[in-house]
Structure formats: C-alpha cells, structure tokens
Design an enzyme around this catalytic site. Structure first.
Site, PDB file in Angstrom:
ATOM      1  N   MET A  27       0.850  -1.197   0.000  1.00  0.00           N
ATOM      2  CA  MET A  27       0.000   0.000   0.000  1.00  0.00           C
ATOM      3  C   MET A  27       0.888   1.250   0.000  1.00  0.00           C
ATOM      4  SD  MET A  27      -3.414  -0.970   2.065  1.00  0.00           S
ATOM      5  CE  MET A  27      -2.818  -0.666   3.707  1.00  0.00           C
ATOM      6  N   HIS A  34       9.707  -3.001   3.229  1.00  0.00           N
ATOM      7  CA  HIS A  34       9.360  -3.214   1.817  1.00  0.00           C
ATOM      8  C   HIS A  34      10.620  -3.524   1.013  1.00  0.00           C
ATOM      9  CE1 HIS A  34       5.929  -0.497   3.059  1.00  0.00           C
ATOM     10  NE2 HIS A  34       5.276  -1.503   2.502  1.00  0.00           N
ATOM     11  N   GLN A 148      -2.115 -11.892   8.419  1.00  0.00           N
ATOM     12  CA  GLN A 148      -2.475 -11.670   7.007  1.00  0.00           C
ATOM     13  C   GLN A 148      -1.879 -12.787   6.146  1.00  0.00           C
ATOM     14  OE1 GLN A 148      -2.391  -7.787   4.729  1.00  0.00           O
ATOM     15  NE2 GLN A 148      -0.276  -8.419   4.352  1.00  0.00           N
TER      16      GLN A 148
HETATM   17  O1  PAF Z   1       0.115  -5.609   3.781  1.00  0.00           O
HETATM   18  C1  PAF Z   1      -0.389  -4.727   3.037  1.00  0.00           C
HETATM   19  O2  PAF Z   1       0.210  -3.668   2.768  1.00  0.00           O
HETATM   20  C2  PAF Z   1      -1.771  -4.950   2.455  1.00  0.00           C
HETATM   21  O3  PAF Z   1      -2.607  -5.584   3.357  1.00  0.00           O
HETATM   22  C3  PAF Z   1      -1.753  -5.689   1.099  1.00  0.00           C
HETATM   23  C4  PAF Z   1      -1.198  -7.097   1.251  1.00  0.00           C
HETATM   24  C5  PAF Z   1      -0.911  -4.905   0.101  1.00  0.00           C
HETATM   25  C6  PAF Z   1      -3.173  -5.810   0.533  1.00  0.00           C
HETATM   26  O4  PAF Z   1      -3.728  -4.558   0.295  1.00  0.00           O
END
Ligand code: PAF
Length: 263
Positions: A27, A34, A148
C-alpha cells in the site's frame, strides 16, 4: 522502471512471458521492510512487480483510509532505485469498477480479524485480484503481518492458486520498533511509548523459553498500553506471540515467533 496503471497493460507485459515473476503487494509508504521484500523478489525471480494500491476495502469505517500516507513520486523513486521492474499503481476504479460485487470471505481470521471486521475480506479479495492480474510465481509478504500471511496461505490452499507465498522476517528500527507505514503517525513521545510493544514481545518470548506464560509476561510488560489483544496464535507450523495496541490514535501490531517457521 515502468509505471503501469491498467490491468490490460500489466497483462500485456506478463501474459506471454516465461520469466519467473515475483509480486510484492503493497500500500506504498515504502520503508526498509518493503525494501527487504523487493530484494528477495529480485534475488529469486527474473521480474519483480510491486503493486501500490491503498485498498479501501480493507479499512473499516473508523480506520485511517483518509490519512494513510500517500506519496507515489517518492515510492516510485525508491522502487526504481531498488531495481523493481514494474510498479503497478492502478486507480481505485480499475480494481473496483462500478458493479463490483464479488468478495473473498476468509473464515479463520483470528485475533486480528476479531478486532477488524471485514479487514481480511478486503485483503483476501484484493490479493486474489492481484494474483489473477499479475499471475506471479511467488508473492512476498512481511512477518509483521503474520496473520495476514496465514489468511492468504489458507486462501491459496483452499482456492487452488498456483503460486508460492514467501514471508520474510520483520525489519525493525535500531530500538526494536517494527517498521510500519503507520509509524509515520507517531509523535516522538508516542514513538517512545510504542517501544513497549517489541519489549513486551521479547519479555513474553523469554518467559515462554523458561516455561512460563508468555501472554501474562507480555501483558505485564506493556507499560500501561491497553492492548486489543495479546495472544499466542498457531499459524501453520509456527506458534506466534502477537500483540495489537493503540498508541494515541495509532493502532500498531507486532509479533514474534515462539516456535516453528512461518516460511
Ligand atoms: O500488507 C499490506 O500492505 C496490504 O494488506 C496488502 C497485502 C498490500 C493488501 O492490500
């Protein structure tokens, strides 16, 4: 680095290609967490595609959708310098056009799901869409969002998706705070208080190693923060001590592995 905004354009790039493709769904508001995912994708795949999409469907009515940090120019610069091949940054209407009515509804969403109704429905739906659009061989996620990753692994298994999920270790600041785009909301006083999260998890893990209750130990070390939960979760082969707490208005999550591997 190519910036792509439409599904048809990304399909043109990937459909006929035999290259091993790595996708890092994000996001935006890139940080070193990242970057570690971009590096892994580059090391393991021929082509690295990063999606940048602040997914409205995973934010609740009282969540931070409006103030979520957005700076595409900065993110594009970081991704380009990190050797990312394609940045897929679609507008909201490209992924959720008028008349969109189909959702993936994960049933086992654990402690985090209990506190964020419909959050994982939004995450699973957008990730399935991204997997279908990009058709990656591998998709990369961070351990900070371990729940997640577990929801997505279950989806990959249940819906017979042909891709591998990789979960990479949480990247932390020197003082232990897990890197998160939401750390940008913290004042310096709040940032100091947020350190109770990683400290509580370290305390909980030490208690676990010594045979005592990790949850009680972590709770006692939260230094006055009132958590949404402190819980031990079975995520696949791994046992994870996880915490979510608000520091001022900002909700933070973090976890440590007690046993096993998230893979
Ligand atoms: O972890 C994230 O930034 C979000 O939940 C994702 C996996 C990009 C889904 O929108």
């Amino acid at each position: 680095m190519k910036i792509v905004r439409t599904i048809s354009e990304i399909r043109q790039l990937t459909q006929s290609s035999q290259a091993r493709t790595g996708l890092v769904p994000t996001m935006g508001a890139f940080h070193d967490g990242h970057l570690s995912l971009f590096r892994a994708a580059r090391a393991e795949c021929d082509v690295t595609i990063v999606s940048l999409f602040v997914n409205p469907a995973q934010f609740g009515a009282n969540d931070d959708l409006d103030r979520y940090p957005r700076d595409e120019a900065r993110d594009a610069d970081i991704a380009g310098k990190a050797g990312v091949d394609v940045l897929f940054a679609p507008p909201v209407e490209e992924l959720y056009p008028a008349g969109f009515h189909t959702w993936v509804d994960p049933e086992r969403t654990g402690a985090e799901g209990a506190h964020r109704p419909d959050h994982f429905r939004g995450v699973a739906t957008v990730c399935l869409k991204l997997f279908n659009i990009v058709r990656p061989d591998v998709a990369y996620f961070g351990q900070k969002d371990a729940q997640q990753a577990a929801v997505l692994r279950q989806m990959v298994r249940d819906l017979n998706l042909e891709l591998e999920l990789r979960v990479l270790p949480t990247v932390r600041d020197i003082d232990g705070l897990a890197l998160s785009s939401r750390n940008a909301y913290l004042s310096s006083e709040e940032r100091g208080r947020a350190l109770a999260l990683p400290r509580a998890l370290t305390t909980g893990r030490a208690a676990y190693v010594q045979g005592s209750d990790p949850i009680a130990a972590a709770r006692a070390a939260l230094n006055g923060l009132n958590p949404d939960y402190v819980d031990v979760l079975e995520l696949g082969d791994a046992k994870v001590l996880a915490v979510a707490a608000r520091v001022g208005p900002t909700r933070l999550i973090d976890n440590v592995i007690l046993e096993g591997e998230l893979q």
